[in-house]
Design an enzyme around this catalytic site. Structure first.
Site, PDB file in Angstrom:
ATOM      1  N   HIS A 164      84.761   7.311  23.809  1.00  0.00           N
ATOM      2  CA  HIS A 164      83.755   8.063  24.562  1.00  0.00           C
ATOM      3  C   HIS A 164      84.197   9.493  24.832  1.00  0.00           C
ATOM      4  CE1 HIS A 164      86.139   7.748  28.311  1.00  0.00           C
ATOM      5  NE2 HIS A 164      86.459   6.541  27.870  1.00  0.00           N
ATOM      6  N   ASP A 165      83.235  10.394  24.766  1.00  0.00           N
ATOM      7  CA  ASP A 165      83.419  11.803  25.122  1.00  0.00           C
ATOM      8  C   ASP A 165      84.316  12.569  24.155  1.00  0.00           C
ATOM      9  OD1 ASP A 165      81.969  11.808  27.817  1.00  0.00           O
ATOM     10  OD2 ASP A 165      83.470  10.245  28.131  1.00  0.00           O
TER      11      ASP A 165
ATOM     12  N   GLY B  69      89.493   8.125  24.822  1.00  0.00           N
ATOM     13  CA  GLY B  69      88.417   8.920  25.385  1.00  0.00           C
ATOM     14  C   GLY B  69      88.787  10.376  25.585  1.00  0.00           C
TER      15      GLY B  69
END
Length: 255
Positions: free
Chosen positions: A119-120, A137
Site C-alpha cells: 500500500h501507498d 508499504g
C-alpha cells in the site's frame, strides 16, 4: 473481448478493445484503458485505474484491500500507467488514508511473477521487479530501477533512479540514485555502471558519477561533508539527481 465466464460489474469502465480472459472478476470501480489484455483468473477491484496497452497475466490480484491493520475500508485507489507487463500472481494493493490514499505505478514497468507492491507505494517508469521482489508499504521507487528476485524493501524506504538491488537483497535503508546494492542486510557495492552504459549514458557522465559515488561511500566522510564537496563541483544534471536522492533520505543510506 470478454470471456463468457468472466464476471464484470456493470459499473466497470472498459475501453472497447480490452480483453478479459476466463474466470476474471472485475469490480464496479475499475477503469481499464485501450489495448489492455487481462489473462485468466485475474481479480481487479477497488478504485483501480489502469492505462493503455498493459498485459496482466493469470492469477494476478490488482487493487485489493491493503494488509495494513489500520485499514478500515476507507475509499482508496490504485493507478497504473501504460505499457506495463504484470506477470503471474503479482499482487498490487491500494493505498491508505494515513498516506495519500494512493498506490501508483508508472509506465513500461515489468513486474515478474509473484512480485508484491504494498500500500501507498509509488513506482516510476521503466522499472523491473524480478520474481518475488517485495515492497513494504509507503516505498518510493524512482525510474529505471531494477530489484532482483526475492529482494525485499522495508516500508518507507526510497530507491533512487537507476539503482539496482541484487537478488535476495534485504533493504532496510534508502538507496541513492545510480547505486548498486546487494546482501543481507544490503550494502552498497559501487555504481550501477553496466546499467548506465546500456541506457546510453556518456562515458564522461559515468566517470563523474563514479567519482561522486566514491566521495560519499569510500572516503570516510560524513554525509554533510560529502554533500559539501559534491555541491562545489561544476553543474551536471546527473550528479544533481544523485545529490537530490541523498538529501531525500529519511531512513539513512545503504552504505
Amino acid at each position: 473481448m470478454i470471456h463468457p465466464t468472466a464476471i464484470v460489474d456493470p459499473g466497470a469502465r472498459l475501453a472497447d478493445d480490452v480483453e478479459i480472459g476466463p474466470f476474471c472478476v472485475i469490480g464496479a470501480d475499475v477503469e481499464i484503458g485501450a489495448g489492455t489484455m487481462v489473462g485468466p483468473h485475474v481479480v481487479i477491484k477497488g478504485t483501480t485505474i489502469i492505462g493503455e496497452r498493459n498485459r496482466i497475466f493469470q492469477f494476478a490480484s490488482i487493487g485489493e484491500d491493503c494488509q495494513d491493520k489500520k485499514y478500515a475500508g476507507e475509499p482508496t485507489r490504485l493507478e497504473i500507467g501504460d505499457d506495463n507487463v504484470i506477470r503471474e500472481g503479482v499482487t498490487l494493493h491500494r493505498g491508505t488514508v494515513q498516506d495519500a490514499s494512493l498506490t501508483r505505478i508508472g509506465s513500461r514497468n515489468l513486474l515478474m511473477a509473484y512480485a508484491h507492491v504494498g500500500h501507498d507505494c509509488i513506482i516510476g517508469d521503466d522499472c523491473i521487479m524480478a520474481n518475488q521482489a517485495t515492497l513494504g508499504g509507503h516505498v518510493h521507487v524512482g525510474n529505471h530501477v531494477i530489484l532482483g528476485g526475492l529482494s525485499a524493501v522495508h516500508q518507507f524506504c526510497h530507491v533512487g533512479e537507476h539503482a539496482m538491488a541484487g537478488g535476495g537483497s534485504i533493504i532496510t535503508k534508502d538507496i541513492a540514485a545510480f547505486v548498486m546494492v546487494n546482501g543481507h542486510p544490503a550494502e552498497a557495492h559501487g555504481l550501477n555502471s553496466v546499467g548506465l552504459k546500456r541506457r546510453g549514458f556518456a562515458r564522461e557522465t559515468i566517470s563523474a558519477l563514479n567519482t561522486a559515488y566514491k566521495t560519499v561511500f569510500r572516503q570516510g566522510l560524513t554525509l554533510a561533508q560529502a554533500l559539501e564537496q559534491l555541491e562545489a563541483e561544476p553543474p551536471l544534471a546527473e550528479r544533481d539527481i544523485f545529490i537530490t536522492s541523498l538529501k531525500a533520505s529519511t531512513r539513512g543510506l545503504t552504505r
